[in-house]
Every structure is written in structure tokens, then in C-alpha cells.
Design a protein around this motif. Structure first.
Motif, PDB file in Angstrom:
ATOM      1  N   SER A 298      38.908  32.420  22.637  1.00 11.90           N
ATOM      2  CA  SER A 298      38.983  32.221  24.086  1.00 11.90           C
ATOM      3  C   SER A 298      39.938  33.248  24.681  1.00 11.90           C
ATOM      4  CB  SER A 298      39.458  30.803  24.419  1.00 11.90           C
ATOM      5  OG  SER A 298      40.771  30.589  23.903  1.00 11.90           O
ATOM      6  N   LEU A 300      42.688  33.711  27.914  1.00 16.57           N
ATOM      7  CA  LEU A 300      43.465  32.934  28.880  1.00 16.57           C
ATOM      8  C   LEU A 300      43.764  33.758  30.129  1.00 16.57           C
ATOM      9  CD1 LEU A 300      46.051  31.239  26.478  1.00 16.57           C
ATOM     10  CD2 LEU A 300      43.782  30.420  27.174  1.00 16.57           C
ATOM     11  N   SER A 301      43.928  33.057  31.233  1.00 20.95           N
ATOM     12  CA  SER A 301      44.291  33.711  32.493  1.00 20.95           C
ATOM     13  C   SER A 301      45.800  33.924  32.549  1.00 20.95           C
ATOM     14  CB  SER A 301      43.853  32.850  33.674  1.00 20.95           C
ATOM     15  OG  SER A 301      44.661  31.672  33.737  1.00 20.95           O
ATOM     16  N   HIS A 303      47.736  32.374  34.228  1.00 21.05           N
ATOM     17  CA  HIS A 303      48.342  31.055  34.381  1.00 21.05           C
ATOM     18  C   HIS A 303      48.324  30.267  33.069  1.00 21.05           C
ATOM     19  CE1 HIS A 303      48.290  31.815  38.686  1.00 21.05           C
ATOM     20  NE2 HIS A 303      47.006  32.112  38.595  1.00 21.05           N
ATOM     21  N   GLY A 304      47.829  30.918  31.993  1.00 18.82           N
ATOM     22  CA  GLY A 304      47.804  30.261  30.694  1.00 18.82           C
ATOM     23  C   GLY A 304      46.647  29.321  30.501  1.00 18.82           C
ATOM     24  N   ARG A 305      45.661  29.339  31.401  1.00 22.21           N
ATOM     25  CA  ARG A 305      44.499  28.465  31.269  1.00 22.21           C
ATOM     26  C   ARG A 305      43.296  29.296  30.783  1.00 22.21           C
ATOM     27  NH1 ARG A 305      46.858  26.371  36.114  1.00 22.21           N
ATOM     28  NH2 ARG A 305      45.505  27.645  37.427  1.00 22.21           N
ATOM     29  N   PRO A 306      42.392  28.677  29.983  1.00 22.59           N
ATOM     30  CA  PRO A 306      41.244  29.423  29.456  1.00 22.59           C
ATOM     31  C   PRO A 306      40.302  29.891  30.565  1.00 22.59           C
ATOM     32  CG  PRO A 306      41.006  27.079  28.985  1.00 22.59           C
ATOM     33  CD  PRO A 306      42.391  27.269  29.515  1.00 22.59           C
ATOM     34  N   HIS A 323      35.272  28.722  32.194  1.00 22.22           N
ATOM     35  CA  HIS A 323      36.031  27.528  32.570  1.00 22.22           C
ATOM     36  C   HIS A 323      36.406  27.531  34.062  1.00 22.22           C
ATOM     37  CE1 HIS A 323      36.720  26.293  28.340  1.00 22.22           C
ATOM     38  NE2 HIS A 323      36.632  27.594  28.126  1.00 22.22           N
ATOM     39  N   GLY A 325      38.715  26.343  37.262  1.00 14.71           N
ATOM     40  CA  GLY A 325      40.126  26.058  37.449  1.00 14.71           C
ATOM     41  C   GLY A 325      41.062  26.956  36.677  1.00 14.71           C
ATOM     42  N   SER A 326      40.554  28.108  36.215  1.00 15.11           N
ATOM     43  CA  SER A 326      41.420  29.017  35.458  1.00 15.11           C
ATOM     44  C   SER A 326      42.322  29.839  36.366  1.00 15.11           C
ATOM     45  CB  SER A 326      40.564  29.963  34.604  1.00 15.11           C
ATOM     46  OG  SER A 326      39.806  30.831  35.443  1.00 15.11           O
TER      47      SER A 326
END
Length: 353
Positions: A298, A300-301, A303-306, A323, A325-326
Motif C-alpha cells: 500500500s 500512504l498519504s 497524513h499517514g492514511r492509505p 481508499h 478519506g486519504s
């Protein structure tokens, strides 16, 4: 038809003429060579000679001209399954000794003329080992040895079928060489239509499908074997299938790297190589051996989200999840997809054209 030509054809086809060697020339012939005149039987009649000529004209009988060539002026057609660069004195020793004992090459190779190559006049369709052996002999005390060849007119697809027929009878052409040769031919000669290819080669579609599957085993996996020639169809097919499983492939690749290092170590130390059967067994057991646990792929952005992740990768294609909301913008999402595809390419599991 000129008198000399008719005499040549009549002499060639007459059942009552003594057998003479096939005509040979050092360079490309401008006209068929005329064999020495032989004494005909008294019973030979004009009608018999005209009948022989009629057989030629009808296509029932064809002249065959053999040439004596310098192998340096003959290249090897790349559509042949046999790997020319892997031929050696050792692998061709029996043929070399035979050519020496018989005073020359007795079985002609099959070649076709080529244009636009200043260094070569012909290319070998069938007879790669004979070409290599004569070239070796010319470089090792037999400078006058000639490469004996028969010239044919064939398109690439017909040339492939001819070469394939010869290679089927050769035990020294490995299953992997043939499999990869078939994979190339499927693309270049049959428009990726496997059924058409199987019909043209008169092969079982199921068997051909397995050969094409084995052809897709990556080089990184083949490095685990002492030689690519050790990769045989029956044991290699389950390995090719296992590599399609995204949950198993990473462990198999890691084990292949370990085996490749071991093969090099054994070779450098003068020890026997790991046998092919043991290599296959070890590779297939790798996913269950607990040596490697694949991590999810994966990106990540900031912001640490996938942003994107790989769900599966097999011969049907690659499944990814984008995903929500990344916090990533469209270009960042596309960059994440490119990065994941690059990861798969590095592992040899990328999308195939």
C-alpha cells in the motif's frame, strides 16, 4: 528448355542412372550445377526422358541444391528454440567427432537466403548444432571444412514449424527452450491465438497451454536452478501455477534468491549443484515454511492514511483499492497507483502486455 538443363534433369531423375553426389557450390548458385555425364542404359528412350521432365514440370519431383558455405557468412535464425550461445564443445563433441570421422558434414542443414545484411547471405532454419560444430572445426585445425546446407523458401511461420519439427526429436533442446520459443511464436506468428497455433503444429491445446505457462516463469526464479535446461515441463508446471497466487509468490521468490546464492556457492566451491527436483520441492514448500510473511502492498498519504493498496495480482490481472478519506489529491492518487505497479514489476508480477 536448354539442352544442358534438360540433360541435367533427365540424368537426375532417371531410375537407371548411377547415383551421383548432389551438386554443391562455394557461393550462391546462378544455375543448377551439371553432374558428370553417366552412361545410360541402352533401353533408355526419348519417351522416358520426356516423362521425367514432365514429373519436374508438374511439381511431383523437385531439384534439391546443396551448397558448401562458410559458416561465418551464415547467421542463425532467432526463431529457433535452440539456444546457440549455450552450445559448447562439450555439448557438440559427439557431432564434431562424427563430422571428422566422415570427412565432412553428411546431413545438410536447412537455410534460407536473406537480404539487407552485409555480413551474412543465409540464415539457419534447422541445423544449429551442425552450424556451430563446423564453425568450431574451422577455428580448430580444419579451416577447409564447409557448412553443407539446402536452400528453401519459407516465410517465418513455416520456418518456425520446420524448426519445431526438428527440435521435437532432439533431447538436448530443453522444455524451457521450447516453451519460450512457443511463447514468442504465439505472439509473432499466430496473433496470440493458441487454438490456431495448436492446430498448425498439430499439438494438444492442453499440452501447449502448459508449455506457455512454464514459459512465463521469471528469470529470477530460474536462477534457483543449476541450469535452465533442468526446468522440465511436468515438475515446473505446478511451480508456474503457484507463482500466480499472490499469497505464495513472495515466499517462492525469496526462496529462489536463497537457492540461487547456494548454487553459486556450490559452483565456486566445486561441489555438486542442488538437483532440479530438490529445487522444485523447496520452492513449492516455501509458502508453508514460515520463512516469509508477505506484507500488504500500500501507499500512504502525507497524513499517514492509505491512498491505494494491492488486493490481488495474478495472471488475470491486478486488483487495487483506492481508499476514500486519504486526503490525497487526484495526481497523488495516480502517483500511488504508478508506485504500486512499479513494486509489482520489481517482483516480476507486473501486468503483462
Amino acid at each position: 528448355m536448354a539442352r544442358k538443363q534438360s540433360d541435367y534433369l533427365a540424368a537426375l531423375l532417371s531410375d537407371e542412372v548411377e547415383t551421383t553426389p548432389a551438386a554443391v557450390e562455394e557461393a550462391a548458385p546462378q544455375a543448377p550445377a551439371i553432374p558428370p555425364r553417366t552412361e545410360r542404359s541402352r533401353g533408355t528412350t526419348l519417351l522416358g526422358r520426356e516423362s521425367a521432365l514432365a514429373r519436374v514440370a508438374s511439381g511431383e519431383v523437385r531439384q534439391v541444391t546443396q551448397l558448401l558455405l562458410d559458416p561465418a557468412r551464415v547467421r542463425v535464425w532467432p526463431g529457433n528454440a535452440r539456444s546457440y550461445i549455450h552450445l559448447s564443445e562439450e555439448s557438440c563433441r559427439e557431432l564434431i567427432d562424427s563430422i571428422i570421422a566422415e570427412g565432412g558434414q553428411k546431413v545438410p542443414a536447412v537455410v534460407r537466403r536473406i537480404d539487407g545484411d552485409p555480413d551474412h547471405d543465409f540464415e539457419v532454419i534447422a541445423g544449429t548444432r551442425r552450424h556451430w560444430s563446423v564453425a568450431w572445426l574451422r577455428a580448430h585445425s580444419y579451416p577447409d571444412m564447409h557448412f553443407v546446407a539446402q536452400v528453401v523458401q519459407l516465410d517465418d511461420e513455416a520456418a518456425f514449424r520446420l524448426a519445431d519439427l526438428e527440435n521435437r526429436a532432439r533431447k538436448d533442446v530443453s522444455d524451457l527452450e521450447r516453451a519460450r520459443n512457443y511463447a514468442e511464436a504465439l505472439k509473432h506468428h499466430y496473433g496470440n491465438h493458441m487454438t490456431r497455433m495448436a492446430e498448425r503444429l498439430k499439438l494438444s491445446k492442453g499440452w501447449l497451454s502448459k508449455m506457455l505457462k512454464v514459459a512465463g516463469i521469471p528469470d529470477a526464479i530460474l536462477d534457483a536452478f543449476a541450469s535452465p535446461a533442468d526446468v522440465q515441463l511436468k515438475p515446473a508446471y505446478p511451480l508456474a501455477q503457484a507463482l500466480d497466487d499472490a499469497s505464495k509468490a513472495p515466499a517462492i521468490r525469496k526462496e529462489a534468491q536463497r537457492l540461487a546464492r547456494e548454487q553459486v556457492s556450490r559452483r565456486n566451491g566445486g561441489r555438486p549443484a542442488v538437483p532440479a527436483a530438490d529445487v522444485i520441492k523447496s520452492l513449492l514448500a516455501a509458502p508453508d515454511a514460515g520463512r516469509f510473511r508477505p506484507e500488504p502492498k500500500s501507499v500512504l498519504s502525507n497524513h499517514g492514511r492509505p491512498v491505494a493498496s494491492i488486493q490481488s495480482s495474478n495472471r488475470q490481472g491486478v486488483t487495487m483499492r483506492l481508499h476514500a478519506g486519504s486526503g490525497a489529491q487526484r495526481e497523488q492518487i495516480l502517483d500511488a497507483v504508478r508506485e504500486l505497479l512499479a513494486m509489482l514489476d520489481d517482483e516480476g508480477r507486473g501486468l503483462r502486455p
